[in-house]
Write a protein that holds these residues in place. Sequence first.
Motif, short mmCIF file in Angstrom:
data_model
loop_
_atom_site.label_atom_id
_atom_site.label_comp_id
_atom_site.label_asym_id
_atom_site.label_seq_id
_atom_site.Cartn_x
_atom_site.Cartn_y
_atom_site.Cartn_z
N ARG A 225 -29.22 7.04 -7.75
CA ARG A 225 -30.15 6.05 -8.30
C ARG A 225 -29.37 4.99 -9.07
NH1 ARG A 225 -35.42 8.19 -8.46
NH2 ARG A 225 -35.46 10.39 -7.95
N MET A 409 -29.95 23.73 3.43
CA MET A 409 -31.30 23.24 3.23
C MET A 409 -31.72 23.28 1.76
SD MET A 409 -32.12 22.37 6.15
CE MET A 409 -31.03 22.48 7.54
N MET B 1 -33.84 20.68 6.59
CA MET B 1 -35.02 21.05 7.37
C MET B 1 -35.32 22.53 7.21
SD MET B 1 -35.39 19.26 11.00
CE MET B 1 -33.75 19.53 11.63
N THR B 2 -36.57 22.85 7.30
CA THR B 2 -36.94 24.25 7.23
C THR B 2 -36.61 24.90 8.56
OG1 THR B 2 -39.13 23.67 7.97
CG2 THR B 2 -38.83 23.85 5.61
N VAL B 366 -36.09 15.57 9.10
CA VAL B 366 -35.21 15.73 7.94
C VAL B 366 -35.78 14.97 6.74
CG1 VAL B 366 -32.95 15.12 7.00
CG2 VAL B 366 -33.10 16.12 9.27
N VAL B 367 -36.17 13.72 6.99
CA VAL B 367 -36.70 12.89 5.90
C VAL B 367 -37.95 13.52 5.32
CG1 VAL B 367 -37.75 10.67 5.35
CG2 VAL B 367 -35.70 10.76 6.76
N ALA B 370 -36.92 16.36 3.18
CA ALA B 370 -36.28 15.91 1.95
C ALA B 370 -37.32 15.37 0.96
CB ALA B 370 -35.25 14.83 2.26
N GLU B 373 -39.15 18.12 -0.58
CA GLU B 373 -38.33 18.81 -1.58
C GLU B 373 -38.26 18.01 -2.87
OE1 GLU B 373 -34.58 19.81 0.16
OE2 GLU B 373 -35.51 21.43 1.29
N ILE B 374 -38.08 16.69 -2.74
CA ILE B 374 -38.00 15.86 -3.94
C ILE B 374 -39.32 15.93 -4.71
CG2 ILE B 374 -37.87 13.47 -4.76
CD1 ILE B 374 -35.87 12.98 -2.41
N LYS B 377 -39.59 19.18 -6.41
CA LYS B 377 -38.70 19.26 -7.57
C LYS B 377 -39.31 18.51 -8.75
CE LYS B 377 -34.50 18.34 -6.19
NZ LYS B 377 -33.30 17.55 -6.18
N MET B 378 -39.86 17.33 -8.44
CA MET B 378 -40.49 16.53 -9.49
C MET B 378 -41.61 17.33 -10.15
SD MET B 378 -39.29 13.46 -9.81
CE MET B 378 -38.10 12.44 -8.97
N LEU B 380 -41.99 20.48 -10.17
CA LEU B 380 -41.44 21.65 -10.85
C LEU B 380 -40.81 21.27 -12.17
CD1 LEU B 380 -41.22 24.60 -9.59
CD2 LEU B 380 -38.77 24.13 -9.60
N LEU B 387 -36.82 11.75 -15.73
CA LEU B 387 -35.64 11.11 -16.33
C LEU B 387 -34.97 10.08 -15.44
CD1 LEU B 387 -33.68 13.77 -18.38
CD2 LEU B 387 -34.41 11.51 -19.11
N PRO B 388 -34.60 10.48 -14.23
CA PRO B 388 -33.93 9.49 -13.38
C PRO B 388 -34.82 8.29 -13.09
CG PRO B 388 -34.07 11.65 -12.30
CD PRO B 388 -34.73 11.77 -13.61
#
Lengths: 523, 407
Positions: A225, A409, B1-2, B366-367, B370, B373-374, B377-378, B380, B387-388
Amino acid sequence: MGDEANREEYIVQMKKIDKVYSNGVAANQGVDFNLKKGEIHALMGENGAGKSTLMKMLFGMEQPTSGEIVINGESTVLSSPSVAIAKGIGMVHQHFMLVPSLSVAENVVLGMVPKKGLFIDKEKAVEITRQNAEKYNLHVEPEMRVADIPVGMKQKVEILKALVRGARILILDEPTAVLTAQETEELFRELTALKKEGYTVVFISHKLNEIKEITDRITIMRNGRSMGVYETKDVSKEDISRLMVGRDVILNVQKDAAKPTDVVLKVRNLEYVNEWNKKMLDKVSFDVRKGEILGIAGVEGNGQKELIDMLFNLNVPDAGEATVNGKSVIGKPQAKIREMGVSLVPEDRMLYGIAAQASIEENVISDRCAKKELNKGPLFHMGAIHKLSEQLVKDYTVLCKSPAQQVGMLSGGNIQKVVVAREFSNDPSLILADQPTRGIDVGATEFIRKKLVELSRSGIAVLLVSADLAEVMELSDSLIVMHNGRIVAYFQDTGTLSDEEMGEYMLGLKEQTPEEIRRVCHD
Amino acid sequence: MTKKRQLIFSLVRGALAILIALLVAMLLIFISADGNSFGQRLSATAEAMKQLLVGPLFRINAQGIKFEGKRLADIFAAMIPTIFTGLSVCVMFAANQFNLGAEGGIMLGAFSSALVAIYVPLPKGLHALACILVGGAVTGVVMLIPALLKVKLNVSEMVCSLMLNYIIMYIIKYLMNTAYADKSKGQIQTYPFLNSSKIPALTQASIFTSSKLSWGIVIAALTVAAMGFFMYRSRWGYQIRMIGINQDFAKYSGMKVGFVIVLSQVLGGFLAGAGGGIEMLGRYPTFGWSALPGYGWTGITIAILAGNNPCFVPLAAFFLAYLGKGCDMMATYANVPTQLIAIVQGVIFLFFAAERFLSKYRQSLVVKTANEEIAAKMALAGGGGSLPQAGASGSQDSVKEGGKKDE
């Protein structure tokens, strides 16, 4: 300087750029980047922060997953480097893309060769090169073979190559990494001259001094970022380093005073000159004792990587010795080094730390796959392996569906937890932790730091290398600072140190006396 | 990827490759079909495709379609050598060693086994075993050449093993023509094998009335199982796979990379050689191969189709043998040249080997993963995840303020 007024001034605007690589790594997330005409713009950030990815997209070598690139006010798809070149963008890579067996002139005109009938018009090529060299004030020898010219001149050939192709925007990827001080100075003079002519330069680097000296604006990246755009004159070196390495992680690691005992790792007079003839290690000597964490601070590229490579035989020093519990590790196979009780959390976890396409389970047993307790005759004892991997996943809180999940992954933090689970669980007497928390999330960072302290207090020697100043200062019991391949300072107690003082040592502005430094050898 | 997405991707990709290959085949058949009108050609093409797809197992005539055990037996028989070369290539490719020596290897194994079968009298049963082991061992030892050159001098194992195939072939041809030639015969061949060495045919089973199918298929099946265990349940197979995935990682983990690379190629050689012996003793009365048999090349296709996993080798081998039989049927009943099989195989191979085939589809998966996942994560991290983002929005602020620090 209102934003609206400056719109037209931008010759390049990259808006909300996302890039996800095919291995699932999100290298850029919502990055904004812009260039004004006639500026030297620094792009800063640690390795893996996403600078190269961003520039590769600007040069058409990679395609953004989403986002827009506007060049001269016009939305553009840069589908290949040749499109980028046609748009006036040129890139000089860190590792030169020249044909060593051809002459300088032939390299410069490569792909746009002047012809005389069926043959290459060599004289014309030399002429073109000479003219351009004069025009841009870049001194090269057109008739010499590229293989025979010094590194500094190779770089000029690269720059010339880009300019001859009509580049108005030059991207230089860590141009000074391979140059001597004099060559760097010369390069800066040339870049300043180009800037005066209206050329725009992107300067990728993490050397603070150079950035301050030559650039107008700075974009700082961290973790894929953008951390913001700044006028160079408005920010201090300290601000830059803070934005780059980041101190936004609140450290929450409790630790008792260290009670170091016997010396485990003993390093004496290590020396190494790299392939570009640069001295990366210069008489490096220090000791790490049982029960302590010795930190190595320093701006990246000052010999830390080379030092760790030597200690794990990923490279061989020119001179010097390193012993673990009295036995030499130099030149020993990794299996032997591991037998001596050395563990390594490698800097580049994707390269050394894991086999991305293998499962978590397969990754945690890589160093002990031949051990008796995991084998039953010729076959694996799958029960024992399942038990081990499940235990490690639980102990190290790896977030996954099951140990059978593919490591590649997982997120960066969880990948690092897998590496750490393996390296910390093989009963080590010395842990080499090289950037153990780089680029991973807060939770995993805190977990790994706590583990390191816990292990050191249980009587393991820990050598911690980190570019994160906060990390290295707060985790280490004592600390050495490396600059230009040398140890320039040793602090027995990290509690009393200030960031400013550390910065001065890290940037080579200050140095301790040899007597003070020698205290790190506990003979 | 799963894992699930990866599986979906592989299936879609595989099916599409086969489909495209069949379409290409259809087009070629149509072009070369007999008949004057479009309709005639079309029906000829349909007839040929029917033979190609159904013919390998069923007899098609006016009375309808009838299952033929002999044809199935022929397919199984054709699978014997290619299962072995497929396994051989799997082991070598799994270690990221592009050794192409299975082709010469199966010929060398066949020849060495033949020599033992002709000249070394041994009791029944033991004799065949000795032949096969000698065939495998000789080939394994010969594979030390590319393996050691690779490990010690970093010579490309691909170039080396490729050239080795022809060296092996010409040496065998020379020996067949001179020292070991049966001069009483009109064609170039060795003396007949001793009866004690032969691998008996599987004629006991009533549906297999073909004499071509030997017990070799049972040995092949057992070998597949053994190799499956070896690759996925033993420390050696494990090390081979890890080296194939990431050699730096393997070295850093303390594996003996050089040794394992040599091991994988010697084992690959052994498998190819043993396969040659089994094929020879189960199918031929004497050694008469005067050129490379082609099973090694097929083995490469099989290994790629099987993704270097021994457990999938029989499936891939069956698929290719089925196609081969289908082409035979087409040639016999629909007047289409047998060479077409090479084109069909080639097209499938091309699409499997083409890394970028469907890469956009893969990238979109893949995207998607991803982003999920992002987002996860956010969710979670809660406060930590923002922050970022604060940093990112800070970047715009700072531009507006003309580059003033935003903190």
